[in-house]
Motif scaffolding. Structure first.
Motif, mmCIF file in Angstrom:
data_model
loop_
_atom_site.group_PDB
_atom_site.id
_atom_site.type_symbol
_atom_site.label_atom_id
_atom_site.label_comp_id
_atom_site.label_asym_id
_atom_site.label_seq_id
_atom_site.Cartn_x
_atom_site.Cartn_y
_atom_site.Cartn_z
ATOM 1 N N ILE A 1 0.869 -1.176 0.000
ATOM 2 C CA ILE A 1 0.000 0.000 0.000
ATOM 3 C C ILE A 1 0.908 1.229 0.000
ATOM 4 N N PHE A 2 0.717 2.093 -0.993
ATOM 5 C CA PHE A 2 1.526 3.296 -1.140
ATOM 6 C C PHE A 2 0.644 4.527 -1.280
ATOM 7 N N THR A 3 1.147 5.655 -0.837
ATOM 8 C CA THR A 3 0.560 6.935 -1.220
ATOM 9 C C THR A 3 1.039 7.201 -2.649
ATOM 10 N N PRO A 4 0.438 8.133 -3.362
ATOM 11 C CA PRO A 4 0.918 8.420 -4.728
ATOM 12 C C PRO A 4 2.407 8.786 -4.768
ATOM 13 N N GLY A 5 2.888 9.568 -3.810
ATOM 14 C CA GLY A 5 4.305 9.937 -3.777
ATOM 15 C C GLY A 5 5.196 8.745 -3.501
ATOM 16 N N GLU A 6 4.782 7.887 -2.580
ATOM 17 C CA GLU A 6 5.560 6.681 -2.276
ATOM 18 C C GLU A 6 5.612 5.754 -3.487
ATOM 19 N N ARG B 1 8.586 3.124 -7.829
ATOM 20 C CA ARG B 1 8.768 2.800 -9.251
ATOM 21 C C ARG B 1 10.135 3.237 -9.775
ATOM 22 N N GLN B 2 10.713 4.252 -9.154
ATOM 23 C CA GLN B 2 12.015 4.757 -9.591
ATOM 24 C C GLN B 2 13.173 4.197 -8.763
ATOM 25 N N SER B 3 12.894 3.324 -7.826
ATOM 26 C CA SER B 3 13.938 2.845 -6.912
ATOM 27 C C SER B 3 14.930 1.907 -7.595
ATOM 28 N N ARG B 4 16.166 1.933 -7.088
ATOM 29 C CA ARG B 4 17.200 1.013 -7.589
ATOM 30 C C ARG B 4 16.803 -0.434 -7.316
ATOM 31 N N TRP B 5 16.241 -0.676 -6.156
ATOM 32 C CA TRP B 5 15.850 -2.040 -5.796
ATOM 33 C C TRP B 5 14.879 -2.613 -6.822
ATOM 34 N N LEU B 6 13.847 -1.852 -7.173
ATOM 35 C CA LEU B 6 12.876 -2.359 -8.149
ATOM 36 C C LEU B 6 13.539 -2.583 -9.499
#
Length: 108
Positions: free
Chosen positions: A11-16, A21-26
């Motif tokens: 569960i994410f807020t729009p900012g999270e 989506r831009q994270s290195r992990w993903l």
């Protein structure tokens, strides 16, 4: 094909979500470019909702040129992570083929 599905719900807020989506992990977990598909699916149950009552789903879905039927068993999990059995086979057309499910040991 018999598989074990592992599902992670977040569960994410729009900012999270944007940061995730831009994270290195993903990016490190991603294989290939993201793609969008339109799927056509039909779900089956009895008039008495016997499958839903037992947390089982039975689906027929068109994936590209193929039709696939899938049975998913009741899952187990906690903390947003769930695992469950998934039994899937390709069928010749857009009709459920119960005989093709006999190849799986669904009751184990």
């Amino acid at each position: 094909m018999t598989q074990k599905e592992i599902e992670l719900k977040l569960i994410f807020t729009p900012g999270e979500l944007r940061r995730f989506r831009q994270s290195r992990w993903l990016r490190s977990m991603t294989i290939g470019a993201a793609r969008q598909r339109t799927l056509k699916a039909t779900y089956f149950d009895t008039a008495e909702h016997d499958l839903a009552t037992r947390k089982i789903s039975l689906r027929l879905r068109k994936e590209g040129p193929e039709w696939r039927q899938t049975l998913k068993t009741k899952g187990q999990g906690a903390g947003g992570v769930m695992t469950r059995g998934e039994f899937e086979t390709t069928v010749p057309g857009n009709a459920f083929e119960p005989e093709m499910m006999r190849q799986f040991d669904i009751y184990r």
